[in-house]
Scaffold this motif. Structure first.
Motif, PDB file in Angstrom:
ATOM      1  N   ASN A 821      13.634 -46.204  88.920  1.00 52.09           N
ATOM      2  CA  ASN A 821      14.267 -46.148  90.246  1.00 52.09           C
ATOM      3  C   ASN A 821      13.477 -47.000  91.233  1.00 52.09           C
ATOM      4  O   ASN A 821      14.049 -47.741  92.027  1.00 52.09           O
ATOM      5  CB  ASN A 821      14.307 -44.712  90.768  1.00 52.09           C
ATOM      6  N   LYS A 824      14.108 -50.544  90.528  1.00 46.20           N
ATOM      7  CA  LYS A 824      15.500 -50.873  90.828  1.00 46.20           C
ATOM      8  C   LYS A 824      15.742 -51.006  92.333  1.00 46.20           C
ATOM      9  O   LYS A 824      16.434 -51.901  92.789  1.00 46.20           O
ATOM     10  CB  LYS A 824      16.387 -49.766  90.234  1.00 46.20           C
ATOM     11  N   ASP A 850       6.890 -46.794  96.169  1.00 45.24           N
ATOM     12  CA  ASP A 850       7.381 -48.167  96.188  1.00 45.24           C
ATOM     13  C   ASP A 850       7.522 -48.647  97.623  1.00 45.24           C
ATOM     14  O   ASP A 850       7.472 -47.853  98.559  1.00 45.24           O
ATOM     15  CB  ASP A 850       8.717 -48.275  95.424  1.00 45.24           C
ATOM     16  N   ARG A 869      24.720 -40.603  94.777  1.00 41.03           N
ATOM     17  CA  ARG A 869      23.928 -41.801  94.959  1.00 41.03           C
ATOM     18  C   ARG A 869      23.831 -42.065  96.454  1.00 41.03           C
ATOM     19  O   ARG A 869      24.648 -41.572  97.231  1.00 41.03           O
ATOM     20  CB  ARG A 869      24.600 -42.994  94.276  1.00 41.03           C
ATOM     21  N   GLY A 870      22.821 -42.785  96.849  1.00 43.28           N
ATOM     22  CA  GLY A 870      22.660 -43.072  98.267  1.00 43.28           C
ATOM     23  C   GLY A 870      23.846 -43.873  98.807  1.00 43.28           C
ATOM     24  O   GLY A 870      24.617 -44.459  98.041  1.00 43.28           O
ATOM     25  N   LEU A 885      17.859 -38.396  88.921  1.00 47.39           N
ATOM     26  CA  LEU A 885      16.988 -37.468  89.655  1.00 47.39           C
ATOM     27  C   LEU A 885      17.364 -36.016  89.384  1.00 47.39           C
ATOM     28  O   LEU A 885      16.507 -35.136  89.369  1.00 47.39           O
ATOM     29  CB  LEU A 885      17.041 -37.771  91.157  1.00 47.39           C
TER      30      LEU A 885
HETATM   31  P1  ADP Z   1      20.830 -43.630  90.163  1.00 46.91           P
HETATM   32  O1  ADP Z   1      19.549 -44.350  90.282  1.00 46.91           O
HETATM   33  O2  ADP Z   1      21.385 -43.775  88.850  1.00 46.91           O
HETATM   34  O3  ADP Z   1      21.760 -43.979  91.252  1.00 46.91           O
HETATM   35  P2  ADP Z   1      19.311 -41.214  90.613  1.00 46.91           P
HETATM   36  O4  ADP Z   1      19.690 -39.784  90.466  1.00 46.91           O
HETATM   37  O5  ADP Z   1      18.160 -41.689  89.815  1.00 46.91           O
HETATM   38  O6  ADP Z   1      20.585 -42.046  90.280  1.00 46.91           O
HETATM   39  O7  ADP Z   1      19.053 -41.506  92.133  1.00 46.91           O
HETATM   40  C1  ADP Z   1      19.979 -41.043  93.110  1.00 46.91           C
HETATM   41  C2  ADP Z   1      19.919 -41.889  94.341  1.00 46.91           C
HETATM   42  O8  ADP Z   1      18.652 -41.731  94.970  1.00 46.91           O
HETATM   43  C3  ADP Z   1      20.028 -43.362  94.106  1.00 46.91           C
HETATM   44  O9  ADP Z   1      21.371 -43.735  94.002  1.00 46.91           O
HETATM   45  C4  ADP Z   1      19.362 -43.926  95.343  1.00 46.91           C
HETATM   46  O10 ADP Z   1      20.259 -43.908  96.439  1.00 46.91           O
HETATM   47  C5  ADP Z   1      18.279 -42.921  95.637  1.00 46.91           C
HETATM   48  N1  ADP Z   1      16.965 -43.340  95.106  1.00 46.91           N
HETATM   49  C6  ADP Z   1      16.332 -42.874  94.009  1.00 46.91           C
HETATM   50  N2  ADP Z   1      15.126 -43.448  93.872  1.00 46.91           N
HETATM   51  C7  ADP Z   1      14.988 -44.303  94.907  1.00 46.91           C
HETATM   52  C8  ADP Z   1      13.933 -45.201  95.336  1.00 46.91           C
HETATM   53  N3  ADP Z   1      12.794 -45.308  94.665  1.00 46.91           N
HETATM   54  N4  ADP Z   1      14.142 -45.895  96.465  1.00 46.91           N
HETATM   55  C9  ADP Z   1      15.298 -45.782  97.167  1.00 46.91           C
HETATM   56  N5  ADP Z   1      16.309 -44.971  96.807  1.00 46.91           N
HETATM   57  C10 ADP Z   1      16.169 -44.229  95.701  1.00 46.91           C
END
Ligand code: ADP
Length: 922
Positions: A821, A824, A850, A869-870, A885
């Motif tokens: 994550n 990404k 990060d 997702r965000g 998550l």
């Molecule tokens: P995915 O990565 O597949 O969208 P996750 O459950 O891992 O699903 O994460 C959910 C959401 O949390 C992501 O869509 C993103 O909006 C936010 N997110 C997770 N990790 C980060 C990060 N390191 N920085 C910014 N946003 C994050």
């Protein structure tokens, strides 16, 4: 408050109607007035009850969507003239029972399901009618689908003969335990019948503070069971409303309310007011809406539980997505609430009768003991039936002249003497307080409630009982100290914040005394007074305090024998001025010997404590309240012992030169074990949620086969296998089909993994591995992740190994998930830092920090929910399913740990996996 409903009972939006962005152009020419608002999924209209023509006096602004006619074409008109025949006929027939001459006859709102045809289209409407002053209010809620239980794809089905048909209400439960079971069963039944994500039973205490006493919820939701809320959470007008409007539904918290319009008799003149108290569609206060939104709640249902005509509590249901339920399901919930109320009523009556009988038994016993010549201190404070037992208290006292005896939970000798001085100077013979601190500056925290009856002022003779602060008795379902990730900013209202407010309001406060306490205490005082020798009470009572001392220690030993039965072991100590104030053991009872072994009379107490392994200042500590410790007894094995208070017995003689104290232990090993069993029973209650997961798992497997077929064939089309000519457009479309299918397959794979984990088939295995090494490996692996090459990856790890007890593969998956994550969501040129910290208080923390896009505060509580997702383009353009998550959270919590996040948009994010100390070795 428990996320119930603090709907103010009046329409708080009325005053802000000018700001509403509603198109009222249709009514521009009319003198229209806004009178409250309703939820937009239905339509409300009112007919004049005193008007022989029964014309429409009020209409909600959305009438066109439901009735097919605009407000200004309906207001002031006869329904027959302006509405389709079948609709007008329905309204007339529903209004008829309320158009009676007898003004008092106002049947409660009644909802019925109607099917009708309007302009060739079949409609299903839930129609509710009731009388409100000079109006008949009719509310129409369109019901989608021929047999749908709820409009959110609910599985609530057709429940017309659901729980109500299970037979007669059960006979009232015999005991409190049975009542608790019934409460649990009721919330479960409500959840089954309605399909809401969370169902709670919320009970009011006499001071109108509230408590969640039963709950069933989706496993990924934080528990509210056991949380308490201050009375201020629910305004009085809302409480009044709850006793008349028994079932309230908010179908969609986010939906914009619709105003109710009325036409005044002429320009400038006030429209007739319409009381919406009983309305089923009425919208609620913005304050309450904000409260629900803070809890991520999108829809609610609240049913009042009325016991003996008064509001006892509420069944509160929450759903994370908008939800409405059909009239039959509503009726089923109302029925369950009624049945619960009937049982509570029966149980309360039985409990009151039992209480009365117990008091009578106690009084008879006391009279007999005194008549048989038992000394007063002993008869009141010793033996098996003690002064505080019939009063629901935990300790008692007797003072005669300068002598004072205090037994079990009680304040210090000094505090008691100071409190008594104040009480004796008052005129009332009985003094009650549930907040001693308010009367006695600097009083210790162990005792909060005090009930004293003064029998004589000169010499001072008084009896009294004590209660602990209520906060100590609260049973925790979840860990209240655990930071709730779902919590938004500090200043916003939410259940846990309310709980903090409750604690603040109840600090130093005992469970309040009721009138029955005063009555019982007066009766006991009368019995004692009758036995006071008329001549010289001091002469008779003074020396008896010494005999109480003997009675207490010997009786516990002889009469009941061991710890397991009485739950009490005693050590009696004495501190005498002539011995330099050293506290020495005077005697111990057999239960004490049983557990702690030989203890010589005359031994220095500090030395005895040291041998047992307790701190020498245990006395001071136990004043803060009871505390438990584990002890390995040579004779009885591993025991959980609780020091219930120090001193349990304090006798200060008249001269005050010698003070006896007694230290009391209670063996709570069995209680602890029962509590653990109860906790596992609660886990079983989550079986329903588990079955959903199982269902998901089965469906997931079934879906994989056809998706693989889609992938295979779309690939074949794309590659032109078996075709002489393939159009470019077809190739492009096949590519889209293939990519969408691949995404779907990815989602199903993750879903399957999550359900496997939640089902326990991939549960937390036990093995030992080196977390430092694992972190290093994960960092190596992540270097191959797309985009990682453009970032600076670094690690801060301890030099040595960190041995952890967990499943290595699962742990690697958690760390990799956070790392991927981070990579990404961090644009090229940024940094990702992996840290392993070992906090001084134990445990281990893996941090992934990060410098990426960050997470806005509005999304931060959502990201741990499945498929969330965000928001925003930056997230959308990156691949993902929104399950990662959720999986990490489920996994770390299975290890007794938790996940935390701090983040700000543009500043990057730090995710922390916190592993508890018991998982870390060494
Ligand atoms: P995915 O990565 O597949 O969208 P996750 O459950 O891992 O699903 O994460 C959910 C959401 O949390 C992501 O869509 C993103 O909006 C936010 N997110 C997770 N990790 C980060 C990060 N390191 N920085 C910014 N946003 C994050």
């Amino acid at each position: 408050m428990g996320g119930v409903s603090n709907d103010s009972g009046r329409d708080a939006r009325t005053g802000t109607s000018g700001d509403d962005a509603l198109d009222l152009s249709e009514c521009e020419r009319e003198p229209i007035h806004l009178l409250g608002h309703i939820q937009p999924h239905g339509c409300l209209l009112a007919l004049g009850a005193d008007d022989p023509g029964g014309r429409i006096t009020h209409i909600s602004a959305n009438s066109r969507t439901v009735l097919g006619a605009a407000p200004d074409s309906l207001l002031g008109r006869d329904p027959d003239a302006v509405l389709d025949g079948p609709v007008a006929a329905l309204l007339r027939s529903r209004a008829a029972p309320y158009l009676t001459e007898e003004a008092d006859l106002t049947p409660p709102p009644l909802t019925e399901l109607h099917t009708l045809t309007r302009q060739g289209a079949a409609l299903r409407w839930a129609v509710t009618a009731h009388r409100s002053g000079a109006h008949v209010v009719i509310e129409i809620e369109p019901v989608p689908g021929p047999a749908a239980g709820g409009d959110a794809g609910a599985d609530a089905g057709d429940h017309a003969d659901g729980p109500g048909a299970e037979g007669d209400p059960p006979v009232g439960p015999r005991s409190g335990a049975a009542l608790h079971r019934l409460e649990d069963e009721t919330v479960q039944a409500v959840a089954d019948v309605t399909g809401y994500d969370r169902v709670m039973l919320y009970m009011f205490h006499p001071d109108w503070s509230g408590e969640v006493v039963a709950e069933t919820r989706r496993p990924d939701m934080a528990p509210y069971l056991g949380l308490r809320y201050p009375a201020s959470d629910i305004p009085p007008q809302a409480l009044r409303l709850f006793t008349v409007n028994l079932l309230r539904i908010i179908g969609d918290v986010a939906a914009e309310p619709v105003p109710v319009l009325s036409k005044g008799p002429g320009d400038g003149e006030a429209a007739e007011s319409l009381d919406l108290t009983h309305s089923v569609l009425r919208s609620v206060s913005p304050y309450h809406i904000e409260y629900l939104q803070n809890m991520e709640v999108a829809a609610t249902l609240t049913a009042s539980v009325i016991v003996d005509g008064a509001l006892w509590g509420m069944i509160a249901c929450h759903h994370l997505t908008p939800r409405r339920i059909t009239p039959d399901v509503r009726a089923a919930v109302a029925d369950l609430a009624r049945r619960l109320a009937t049982c509570i009523e029966a149980q309360q009556r039985r409990a009151k009768a039992e209480q009365r009988q117990a008091t009578e038994r106690y009084l008879t016993q006391l009279r007999n003991r005194l008549a048989s010549g038992e000394p007063l201190p002993q008869a009141l404070l010793g033996g098996t039936a003690r002064l505080w037992d019939p009063l629901g208290a935990e300790g008692g006292m007797l003072t005669v002249g300068g002598s004072l005896a205090l037994v079990d939970l009680c304040p210090t000798v000094d505090d008691t003497r100071r409190a008594l001085a104040g009480i004796v100077s008052q005129s009332d013979a009985v003094f009650l307080t549930d907040r001693l601190a308010g009367h006695l500056e600097g009083a210790g925290p162990a005792v909060a409630g005090l009930a004293v009856a003064v029998l004589s002022r000169d010499p001072v003779i008084a009896i009294g009982v004590f209660r602990p602060p209520e906060e100590q008795e609260v049973f925790w379902a979840g860990d209240p100290t655990k930071p709730a990730l779902q919590e938004p900013g500090r200043d916003r209202i939410s259940p846990r914040r309310s709980f903090a407010a409750w604690k603040e309001a109840h600090r130093d406060r005992a469970k309040p005394w009721d009138e029955a306490t005063r009555d019982t205490l007066e009766k006991i005082a009368r019995v004692v007074r009758d036995h006071l020798p008329a001549a010289d009470p001091l002469a008779t009572l003074g020396p008896d305090i010494e005999s109480l001392k003997t009675a207490l220690t010997s009786e516990t030993t002889q009469a009941v024998g061991g710890f397991a039965i009485t739950g009490e072991g005693l050590a009696l100590t004495v501190e005498a001025a002539e011995q330099g104030g050293v506290e020495r053991v005077e005697t111990v009872n057999r239960a004490f010997l049983d557990v702690f072994g030989e203890t010589q009379p005359g031994a220095d107490l500090a030395a005895v404590m040291d041998r047992i392994g307790l701190p020498a200042d245990v006395g001071a500590r136990s004043r803060e309240g009871a505390f438990a410790f584990e002890y390995w007894s040579r004779r009885r094995g591993r025991r959980t012992l609780q020091i219930v208070g120090w001193p349990v017995l304090t006798i200060a003689d008249q001269a005050g030169s010698r003070t006896w104290r007694a230290l009391s232990f209670r063996d709570i090993t069995e209680t602890r074990r029962t509590q653990e069993t109860m906790a596992s029973a609660r886990d079983r209650a989550e079986l329903g949620a588990r079955m959903k997961t199982e269902f998901l798992s089965r469906i997931g497997h079934d879906l994989k086969t056809p998706i693989n077929a889609i992938l295979g064939f779309s690939d074949m089309i794309r590659l032109g296998v078996g075709a002489s000519h393939v159009d470019d457009k077809v190739v492009e479309y096949a590519g889209i089909i293939h990519d969408a299918g691949a995404h779907l397959l990815g989602m199903i794979e993750e879903l399957l993994e999550l359900s496997r984990f939640q089902l326990g088939s991939a549960g937390p295995g036990e093995q030992s591995f080196d977390l430092t090494h694992l972190c290093r490996e994960c960092l190596d692996w992540i270097k191959a992740y797309p985009g990682a090459a453009e970032l600076t990856l670094s690690a801060q790890l301890p030099a040595g190994a960190v041995a952890v007890q967990a499943d290595r593969i699962i742990f690697a998956r958690m760390v990799l998930n956070l790392l991927s994550n981070a990579v990404k969501f961090t644009p090229a040129g940024g940094t990702v830092d992996l840290r392993l910290r070992l906090p001084t208080e134990g445990g281990a923390v893996v941090e992934v920090a990060d410098s990426g896009i960050g997470i806005p505060p509005t999304s931060i509580r959502e990201i741990f929910l499945p498929f969330r997702r965000g928001d925003g383009a930056e997230v959308a353009e990156r691949e993902g399913t929104g399950l990662g998550l959720t999986m990490v959270k489920t996994m770390i919590e299975a290890y007794g740990g938790r996940i935390e996040v701090t983040s700000a948009p543009g500043d990057g994010s730090t995710f922390s996996l916190i592993l508890p100390a018991e998982r870390c070795e060494g």
